[in-house]
Design a protein around this motif. Sequence first.
Motif, PDB file in Angstrom:
ATOM      1  N   GLN A  34      -4.430  -1.992  -6.020  1.00 28.40           N
ATOM      2  CA  GLN A  34      -5.347  -2.082  -4.878  1.00 28.40           C
ATOM      3  C   GLN A  34      -5.279  -3.457  -4.225  1.00 28.40           C
ATOM      4  O   GLN A  34      -5.402  -3.591  -3.008  1.00 28.40           O
ATOM      5  CB  GLN A  34      -6.780  -1.782  -5.343  1.00 28.40           C
ATOM      6  N   HIS A  35      -5.076  -4.464  -5.046  1.00 30.84           N
ATOM      7  CA  HIS A  35      -5.031  -5.846  -4.557  1.00 30.84           C
ATOM      8  C   HIS A  35      -3.800  -6.090  -3.679  1.00 30.84           C
ATOM      9  O   HIS A  35      -3.879  -6.774  -2.654  1.00 30.84           O
ATOM     10  CB  HIS A  35      -5.006  -6.800  -5.758  1.00 30.84           C
ATOM     11  N   MET A  36      -2.657  -5.529  -4.074  1.00 29.81           N
ATOM     12  CA  MET A  36      -1.389  -5.843  -3.414  1.00 29.81           C
ATOM     13  C   MET A  36      -0.973  -4.858  -2.328  1.00 29.81           C
ATOM     14  O   MET A  36      -0.147  -5.196  -1.474  1.00 29.81           O
ATOM     15  CB  MET A  36      -0.265  -5.902  -4.455  1.00 29.81           C
ATOM     16  N   CYS A  37      -1.503  -3.631  -2.352  1.00 29.98           N
ATOM     17  CA  CYS A  37      -0.892  -2.578  -1.541  1.00 29.98           C
ATOM     18  C   CYS A  37      -0.955  -2.846  -0.038  1.00 29.98           C
ATOM     19  O   CYS A  37      -0.041  -2.476   0.697  1.00 29.98           O
ATOM     20  CB  CYS A  37      -1.503  -1.222  -1.881  1.00 29.98           C
ATOM     21  N   LEU A  38      -2.006  -3.509   0.447  1.00 33.74           N
ATOM     22  CA  LEU A  38      -2.102  -3.767   1.886  1.00 33.74           C
ATOM     23  C   LEU A  38      -0.967  -4.659   2.378  1.00 33.74           C
ATOM     24  O   LEU A  38      -0.495  -4.512   3.516  1.00 33.74           O
ATOM     25  CB  LEU A  38      -3.456  -4.388   2.228  1.00 33.74           C
ATOM     26  N   SER A  39      -0.528  -5.571   1.519  1.00 28.89           N
ATOM     27  CA  SER A  39       0.575  -6.452   1.908  1.00 28.89           C
ATOM     28  C   SER A  39       1.846  -5.660   2.198  1.00 28.89           C
ATOM     29  O   SER A  39       2.670  -6.072   3.015  1.00 28.89           O
ATOM     30  CB  SER A  39       0.856  -7.466   0.793  1.00 28.89           C
ATOM     31  N   LEU A  40       1.986  -4.501   1.539  1.00 29.75           N
ATOM     32  CA  LEU A  40       3.170  -3.670   1.734  1.00 29.75           C
ATOM     33  C   LEU A  40       2.961  -2.610   2.805  1.00 29.75           C
ATOM     34  O   LEU A  40       3.877  -2.296   3.564  1.00 29.75           O
ATOM     35  CB  LEU A  40       3.550  -3.015   0.399  1.00 29.75           C
ATOM     36  N   THR A  41       1.754  -2.046   2.883  1.00 30.89           N
ATOM     37  CA  THR A  41       1.490  -1.026   3.901  1.00 30.89           C
ATOM     38  C   THR A  41       1.406  -1.632   5.299  1.00 30.89           C
ATOM     39  O   THR A  41       1.535  -0.904   6.289  1.00 30.89           O
ATOM     40  CB  THR A  41       0.172  -0.280   3.617  1.00 30.89           C
ATOM     41  N   MET A  42       1.199  -2.945   5.386  1.00 29.50           N
ATOM     42  CA  MET A  42       1.076  -3.583   6.692  1.00 29.50           C
ATOM     43  C   MET A  42       2.309  -3.333   7.565  1.00 29.50           C
ATOM     44  O   MET A  42       2.206  -3.241   8.790  1.00 29.50           O
ATOM     45  CB  MET A  42       0.858  -5.086   6.518  1.00 29.50           C
ATOM     46  N   VAL A  43       3.468  -3.195   6.935  1.00 33.25           N
ATOM     47  CA  VAL A  43       4.697  -2.916   7.678  1.00 33.25           C
ATOM     48  C   VAL A  43       4.556  -1.616   8.468  1.00 33.25           C
ATOM     49  O   VAL A  43       5.005  -1.503   9.613  1.00 33.25           O
ATOM     50  CB  VAL A  43       5.903  -2.827   6.716  1.00 33.25           C
ATOM     51  N   ALA A  44       3.918  -0.612   7.852  1.00 35.29           N
ATOM     52  CA  ALA A  44       3.734   0.680   8.517  1.00 35.29           C
ATOM     53  C   ALA A  44       2.503   0.696   9.420  1.00 35.29           C
ATOM     54  O   ALA A  44       2.413   1.510  10.336  1.00 35.29           O
ATOM     55  CB  ALA A  44       3.614   1.790   7.473  1.00 35.29           C
TER      56      ALA A  44
END
Length: 466
Positions: A34-44
């Motif tokens: 939960q902590h990290m996922c936004l950093s990766l979904t931001m691309v989409a």
Amino acid sequence: MDNHFPPRKVPSFCSFRYGLSVLLHFCNVVIMAQHMCLSLTMVAMVNSTDAHGLPNTSTGEHLDHRKNPVYNWSPKIQGIIFSSIFYGVIITQIPVGYLSEKYSIKKMIGSALFLSSLLSLLMPMAAEGGEAFLLACRVVQGAAQGSVFIAQHVTWVKWAPPLERGRLTSLSLSGILLGSFIVLLATGFICQSLGWPMVFYIFGACGCALSLLWFVLFYDDPKDHPCISISEKEYILSSLNQQVSSRTQSLPVKAMIKSLPVWAIAFGSFAFHWTNKIMVLYTPTFINSKLRVNIKENGLLSSLPYLFAWSFGILAGHLTDFFQSRNILRLITIRNLFNTLGLLLPAFFSVCLLYLSFSFSSTTIFLILASSTGTFCMTGVLINGLDIAPSYYGFLKGVTAVIGMIGGLISSTLCGVILNQDPESAWFKIFFLMAVINVICLLFCLIFGKAEIQDWAKDRQEHTRL
């Protein structure tokens, strides 16, 4: 010797305290995801625009927008969104560390895990509401996650026999590393197949389920647990009774400030987080600049260190307890050994990256080792507070964690400045400075570190929990 315990048969590996460690392991997996996922979904999540800055409105993209909503967020806004969760984490460390010694760990961790998971489920809705709503959710989620990160350490004050602290703590904390590995591998696939909102829904739902399990299975004190076996309960309580105990009094802040062993932990935490933050944030950048791989291969290479770090963390825990239970090494020697491995090896392999990386394979090996060997500190400085002041472990862990996070904040900011000003020799400066910081802090730990309960922490072992 640091500890003297009567000989007794340790219950089997399939015991309740190990089950608790596994439960915390998976809680950490989900919290880190939960902590990290936004950093990766931001691309989409961020909108691609045409030459005039307007979104492409083809029929295919209209259909895809239902599954993958996109937003016109500038790089500046994205940076603010990324960093917002950090402020929530850092403001909770000391207060939660202190309160975890006074209130129910079961309620604190369970409630914080549920809140973080609920906010994960609401994150796509918050993004639709605008940047302000998303920022608010991220800060509150960071506070909830910070509460879980710090409060879980106090569970082992009453649940971990001294000869098993290494295994139990490393097993539970290694979930943070496995969570990082899983989210790096799974997020891209989920975004492509199901849409980026499903990333938050999946990890949020898993967290809600784990929080319910936590409330059902965990009790603050093993003597109150209805399911634990009598033999295991007696083993844990008799092991912990070897430590001096009486009622907790006021927090000895002045004594802590004057205590060199406390400062040794603080210096060690500073060096650990300094190194860890560099390797976590800048490994993809290093791979891109040195190996010239595509983004898919970059993601795979960036995730591998977490898998190795997870393995090293668990290995360190077993070795620690093996050395201590067989009386091979004194406890202070064990702590110093793993502090040395956890602070020197990353610096050594980072220097190898500069001078001995002659091929793709050698660069990959040195990068993985530089990024993963720091986890040996899990059974060194990161749990040393439990040795010197178990009564105040929560507060002590909170303070030293904040000092460590400050080190991570400084190192990540400084690395960005160095890379921007001098790209040619930047990595030499970054890794050399990291090595200097690690050596200085390690020397302080080796000289002033202790592994026995300090005088100011004695006769204060019993806790009043509400």
